[in-house]
Each structure stands twice: as structure tokens, then as C-alpha cells.
Design an enzyme around this catalytic site. Structure first.
Site, short mmCIF file in Angstrom:
data_model
loop_
_atom_site.label_atom_id
_atom_site.label_comp_id
_atom_site.label_asym_id
_atom_site.label_seq_id
_atom_site.Cartn_x
_atom_site.Cartn_y
_atom_site.Cartn_z
CB CYS A 79 -1.03 0.33 1.28
SG CYS A 79 -1.44 -1.21 1.22
NE ARG A 91 4.47 2.10 -0.01
CZ ARG A 91 5.32 1.42 0.62
NH1 ARG A 91 7.06 1.87 0.45
NH2 ARG A 91 5.57 1.03 2.47
CD1 TRP A 124 -0.19 -6.40 -3.03
CD2 TRP A 124 -0.48 -6.75 -0.96
NE1 TRP A 124 -0.42 -7.76 -2.74
CE2 TRP A 124 -0.16 -8.08 -1.47
CE3 TRP A 124 -0.03 -7.07 0.98
CZ2 TRP A 124 0.01 -9.57 -0.86
CZ3 TRP A 124 -0.07 -8.04 1.19
CH2 TRP A 124 0.04 -9.13 0.57
CG ASN A 175 1.52 0.71 4.58
OD1 ASN A 175 1.19 0.22 4.36
ND2 ASN A 175 2.97 0.80 3.95
N GLY A 176 -0.53 -0.32 6.20
CA GLY A 176 -0.33 -1.68 6.94
C GLY A 176 -1.52 -2.70 7.86
CD GLU A 199 17.10 -14.30 -8.48
OE1 GLU A 199 15.94 -14.44 -6.75
OE2 GLU A 199 16.49 -12.87 -8.45
CE LYS A 246 13.12 -11.61 -9.84
NZ LYS A 246 14.41 -11.90 -9.08
CD GLU A 267 9.14 -11.86 -9.06
OE1 GLU A 267 8.56 -11.08 -8.40
OE2 GLU A 267 10.06 -11.82 -8.95
CG HIS A 325 17.83 -37.61 -4.14
ND1 HIS A 325 18.54 -38.80 -3.98
CD2 HIS A 325 19.11 -37.05 -4.03
CE1 HIS A 325 19.78 -38.49 -3.41
NE2 HIS A 325 20.14 -38.13 -3.65
CE LYS A 379 11.38 -2.93 -6.58
NZ LYS A 379 12.13 -4.31 -7.48
C1 F6R Z 1 11.09 -10.94 -6.07
C2 F6R Z 1 11.35 -9.80 -5.20
C3 F6R Z 1 11.09 -10.54 -3.68
C4 F6R Z 1 12.05 -8.89 -3.43
C5 F6R Z 1 11.92 -9.67 -1.64
C6 F6R Z 1 12.29 -8.89 -0.53
O1 F6R Z 1 11.56 -10.35 -7.57
O2 F6R Z 1 11.09 -8.53 -5.75
O3 F6R Z 1 10.98 -12.04 -3.78
O4 F6R Z 1 13.43 -10.18 -3.63
O5 F6R Z 1 10.42 -8.95 -1.41
O6 F6R Z 1 12.40 -7.18 -1.05
P1 F6R Z 1 13.29 -6.87 -0.19
O7 F6R Z 1 14.77 -6.94 -1.12
O8 F6R Z 1 12.80 -5.00 -0.12
O9 F6R Z 1 13.48 -6.50 1.28
#
Ligand code: F6R
Length: 587
Positions: A2, A27, A74, A100-101, A464, A468, A471, A487, A582
């Protein structure tokens, strides 16, 4: 999660709120709304959907008034509906709030307020804040006092801003465990979750501390503690380059940010020598070293562990931020906890470092957002210097974390750091894999599953790559250690299953190649990412030959591009993947 913004201006505020909202849309982006006050009326426009669509349909920016608040959501409590969108108003529409929260005791508060005749319009936890403030304001007739009294009743996390029908010259705000910043301008002042919301108008920022309340007019900012005592704090100047948030000629921020990496890895390498030395000394002097982070940052943490142990002979535990408390038995006054984060606002991570501090550990952080809570609460911070990352998927912040982690370990062992231009050239070369990757994305976009494997230092990159892919493309993906396939997971491989094998030359190369053969024998389409071609690969994505410590950076590029182009092929919006946000500021 948010984004909130409030502004008191000397002319129409709604267009400014709309611009700010779009900058904090990362956000959360399931609904949005604006409230302004003018002629003793609070007017609210809000709906489910993306900001641009709501603006087109309902004209958020056309609301009149010079004082207003806005929100991009969000969802946590209550579905994605028009009604649950913020701002929320009190029963008599005398107060509007954005939040927000998470208000943990909202059900209890709702019950009490209902008993007093309050009628609720939404299913959110946030709406109680509007009702609480209205009830207090009715008694004390003072916006700041009412805000403090209401905030004192809330349990959980909050950053909120409130608008008053009969005090149109001001907004109030309060925070606890969620970020809230003040932007100090000449003719307008702001409250926001992120500096990006107002950076176009002012670079003078005040970071509110936990459990502080603020009153903002267009010419003044007053901060109070929860006892109503005045708190003096001067604004700090944040970097203007944050204002440069255009996509340039790229279709999406994510693609722009992937392509920025030849530059951003170099800026990440430019660390203040003294600070770096201090960071390294703290690790050297620690009795035990812990690393913690979430998501993509956690994967960078796994790479840091590998290097600390293999190259610097320093034993290191890596724990997911959300699991830290449960695994912190051995954290004590002799420990160093290294926290990695792009945003510096991840709730799980903040909880982890607070736990670590409680136990007496020193907290060192690698963080991109300079004024973030993590940066402010750490004993020492190295900034990632990669500029704002707008795309929800972490891309350039990940490679920046890897190169800063490398600097730390290289300094610990006294080896020479790689040269910036050389690293940039190699990242540029890795980017030239884009046409091949694009073609692969087109071929496999309809698959329901993807697998990613790697060994040793390349195992975190398998995790990783899968993250990617999930998501951005919404395709189920699994990242695993190459050794683990037989396994169990090998049972899922059938004719045509795409498996990305991350396998540059080095000590794990031959074993991983054997695993690729095993996959191929069972019908998998093997997509090799390596500096060494092999007949086993159905598709080969070439990355430049580099020393081991740099390979994750080079592997990250095609992995990011593959997820991005698969998303584009599937007509997903890669900048704003569904259900995500984000900055994960809730637990
Ligand atoms: C994946 C992604 C998330 C962040 C995670 C941690 O692409 O962006 O998995 O890496 O939410 O966020 P930060 O790095 O901001 O603590």
C-alpha cells in the site's frame, strides 16, 4: 504494501496526488482512491483497478480542494472491491483516512465502535482508524490530539494520514512499524510512504520515527510524540536523481532495469573505502555471522554465505527473514547479522534485525533505499547505489547485492576487486543473449512447469531463476540443487519439459552436465546457461567466461530476461505482477 500520500498545497491538490500515487503504485495496485476537502465537504473517489483506469473512468485528479490524501492498495483484510479501496471515511464523513499496515485488534475495536452506533462500510481493518479519530475528535476538537488518542488504541502496524472536514488546512499522520515520511516544500508539504511520491516537488525529507504523529499544513510541519510533546527534527536532503523515473524507450520498467545493469553493477562497486573497511572489520571481529533476507535478496544472501565460507573461511548461517526469530538461538552479543534488502522496508526483515539487536548483535546491512527503516536501524549500511527499482521483480538490486557481497569478501581475504569497466563489459555481453532468450520464451510460453537446476555457487541462481519465472510469467517453476533431481523430482520430467541448467565452467560443471544428460534421456528440453556449449543442451544461452565470483551476475541476466519475455509472450504486465507488491511491509 500500500502506498499513501497526502499533500497540503496552495492550489488544486488532486493532480499532485495522482502523480504521487503513480510513483508509489509499485507498493500495491489492486485499487486506488483520493479524498480532498473543500467547502466543508470531504469528497472521495475510489475504486478497484489500476490507477490509470480509475482516473480515466472517474477522474481522480478532478476533485477540488487544496488538501487531500490518496492511496494505492495491496489487499490484506477484505477483498479487492470498490468499497474496500481507501480512503475510508467515518460515519459522518467528518474524517477520511488512508492506511498502510495491519491493525491487529480491528475486530475488537470495531465491536466497541459498533456498540456506540458506528456503522462500517467496508470489510477492511483500516476503516476503524477513521471511526476512532472521528470519535476522539468529537471529544477533544483537536486534530493532533484526536490522532494521538486514536493511534494509542491501535495494535499492529500502521502508517496513516487523516483528513478533517472542518480543518481543511491540514492533514495529520502517524506511524508504527510502517514507513511514513514528510516532504517539506516551499508552498506545499507532503506525507507519504516513500520519497518517490513527492520527489518531483521537494528533496527535503523528514523520516518520522516509530510512534510519532505529525501535523502538516502548506507552510508548516509539526511532529509530536505519543504524549503530545513536540519533537524537533530537521529535514535531510535526498538524492534528486530519484526523480528520473521515466521508462525511456523501454516498454516496461523491468526491461529498462534489466538493461541498466552494466551501469548499476559499477555504481554498486563504488563503495566508500572507509565504510567498507569498517564493515569488513566488524565481520572479522564477530564470534558468529548470520545473514538474513527475503525472496530474491535471500538468494543473494545464499551467495554471500558460500563466498564467506569458501573464500574467507568464515562460518555463516543464512536464514529467511520470516524464519529468523525461530532460528536465532545462537545470536548473541558476539554476533554480526548481515541483512540484505532492496527496499529496506520488508516487515519480516525488520522484525529479524530488531530481534537480533535485542540479543545484542550488531546489524550490518546492504540496502538500496537510502532513507529506509533498515538503513536507519542498522549499525552500519552499505548502499547498493543502483537507483530506484520500480519493477516489482528485483533485478538490478540483486546483481548490485552480489557485487557488494563480493567486495566484502574480496576485502576480507585481501584479494583484488574486479575492475568496473571489465564487469560492465561482461554484463553487456550477457545481455546480448536477449534474442535467443526471447525465442525460448516464445517456444515455451504455454508450458505449465519449468525447472531450474544448479550446483554449489549456482544453486541459489536456480532458486532465483525459478522465482523470477513464477512471479512474472505465472508458470509454476521449481529451482533446485542439480544433485536433488534424482531424489524425487525427476519423476515429473516428461517429454518436452523445459529445464534450465545453470552450468558455467568450474568445479561443478561435469557433474551438472551429467544431470543434464539424465534429464535429456527422459525427454526434457535442456536450456543450458554457460560459457561452454554442449551437445546435451537443446538450447544454449551463452554467457561470458568470468571468475566464479562474478558468474551469478552473468547468469542472472538471461534468467531475468527469460522471465520477462515469457511474461510479455503471455500478455502479463511484468512491472505489476498479480497479487504482489514491491515493498512487503506486512508480515
Ligand atoms: C522478487 C522480489 C522479492 C523481494 C523480497 C524482498 O523478485 O522482488 O522476492 O526480493 O520481497 O524484498 P527486499 O529486498 O526489498 O527486502
Amino acid at each position: 504494501m500500500c502506498g499513501i500520500i497526502g499533500c497540503v498545497n496552495d492550489e488544486a491538490v488532486a493532480p499532485i496526488l495522482l502523480r504521487g500515487l503513480k510513483r508509489v503504485e509499485y507498493r500495491g495496485y489492486d485499487s486506488a482512491g483520493v479524498a480532498t476537502v473543500s467547502e466543508s465537504v470531504i469528497r472521495v473517489t475510489k475504486a478497484a483497478g489500476r490507477i490509470d483506469d480509475i482516473e480515466r473512468k472517474y477522474g481522480l485528479s478532478t476533485l477540488t480542494g487544496t488538501t487531500g490524501i490518496a492511496h494505492t492498495r495491496w489487499a490484506t483484510h477484505g477483498g479487492v472491491t470498490d468499497r474496500n479501496a481507501h480512503p475510508h471515511t467515518s460515519c459522518r464523513e467528518r474524517v477520511a483516512i488512508v492506511h498502510n499496515g495491519i491493525i491487529e485488534n480491528y475486530l475488537e475495536l470495531k465491536k466497541q465502535l459498533r456498540a456506540k452506533g458506528h456503522i462500517f462500510k467496508s470489510e477492511t481493518d483500516s476503516e476503524v482508524i477513521a471511526h476512532l479519530i472521528e470519535a476522539e475528535y468529537h471529544q477533544v476538537k483537536d486534530p493532533v490530539k484526536a490522532t494521538i488518542l486514536a493511534a494509542k488504541k491501535l495494535k499492529g502496524q500502521y502508517a496513516f494520514a487523516a483528513l478533517f472536514q472542518d480543518a481543511p488546512e491540514l492533514i495529520t499522520g502517524a506511524r508504527k512499524d510502517a514507513p511514513l515520511l514528510i516532504g517539506v516544500g516551499d508552498t506545499k508539504n507532503f506525507i507519504a510512504s516513500d520519497v518517490l511520491a513527492f520527489i518531483e516537488y521537494t528533496d527535503r525529507t523528514i523520516f518520522l520515527d516509530n510512534q510519532e504523529v505529525v501535523k502538516v499544513t502548506n507552510r508548516s510541519v509539526e511532529i509530536f510524540d505519543m504524549n503530545g510533546r513536540s519533537v524537533k527534527r530537521k529535514p535531510t536532503q535526498v538524492a534528486w536523481e530519484l526523480a528520473d523515473l521515466s521508462k525511456m524507450d523501454y516498454a516496461h520498467y523491468t526491461l529498462k532495469e534489466i538493461h541498466e545493469q552494466p551501469k548499476t553493477v559499477v555504481s554498486a562497486m563504488m563503495q566508500n573505502e572507509e565504510k567498507l573497511a569498517e564493515f569488513v572489520e566488524k565481520i572479522r571481529g564477530a564470534r558468529s555471522v548470520f545473514v538474513t533476507a527475503a525472496g530474491t535478496s535471500y538468494h543473494a544472501g545464499l551467495l554471500l554465505k558460500y563466498r564467506l565460507e569458501r573464500d574467507a573461511a568464515i562460518r555463516c548461517e543464512v536464514t529467511l527473514a520470516g524464519e529468523f526469530r525461530e532460528h536465532s538461538e545462537f545470536v548473541d552479543g558476539g554476533s554480526v547479522v548481515i541483512a540484505l534488502s532492496q527496499s529496506g522496508e520488508t516487515a519480516d526483515l525488520l522484525e529479524a534485525i530488531r530481534e537480533a539487536k535485542k540479543k545484542g548483535a550488531k546489524v550490518l546491512s546492504l540496502v538500496n533505499a537510502a532513507g529506509s527503516t533498515l538503513a536507519r536501524e542498522s549499525d552500519l549500511t552499505l548502499l547498493l547505489n543502483c537507483g530506484p527499482e520500480v519493477g516489482v521483480a528485483a533485478t538490478k538490486s540483486f546483481t548490485a547485492q552480489v557485487v557488494v557481497a563480493n567486495l566484502i569478501v574480496d576485502n576480507l581475504v585481501g584479494s583484488r576487486n574486479g575492475r568496473g569497466e571489465e564487469v560492465a563489459r561482461m554484463v553487456e555481453e550477457a545481455l546480448s543473449s536477449e534474442p535467443t532468450v526471447k525465442e525460448i520464451a516464445r517456444m515455451y510460453r504455454e508450458r505449465s512447469d519449468f525447472y531450474f537446476i544448479g550446483r554449489g555457487y549456482h544453486y541459489p541462481m536456480a532458486l532465483e531463476g525459478a522465482l523470477k519465472m513464477k512471479e512474472l510469467s505465472y508458470i509454476h517453476a521449481e529451482g533446485m540443487a542439480a544433485s536433488e533431481l534424482k531424489h524425487g523430482t525427476l519423476a515429473l520430467i516428461e517429454d518436452g519439459t523445459p529445464v534450465v541448467v545453470i552450468n558455467p565452467r568450474g568445479e561443478t560443471h561435469a557433474d551438472t552436465l551429467s544431470n543434464a544428460e539424465e534429464l535429456k534421456a527422459r525427454g526434457a528440453r535442456v536450456i543450458g546457461i554457460s560459457d561452454e556449449p554442449s551437445e546435451v543442451y537443446t538450447h544454449f544461452i551463452k554467457i561470458p567466461r568470468a571468475k566464479e565470483s562474478l558468474t551469478p551476475v552473468l547468469e542472472a541476466i538471461p534468467l531475468q530476461l527469460m522471465a520477462y519475455w515469457t511474461a510479455v509472450e503471455k500478455r502479463n504486465d511484468p512491472d505489476y505482477p498479480r497479487n504482489l507488491a514491491k515493498s512487503v511491509t506486512v508480515k
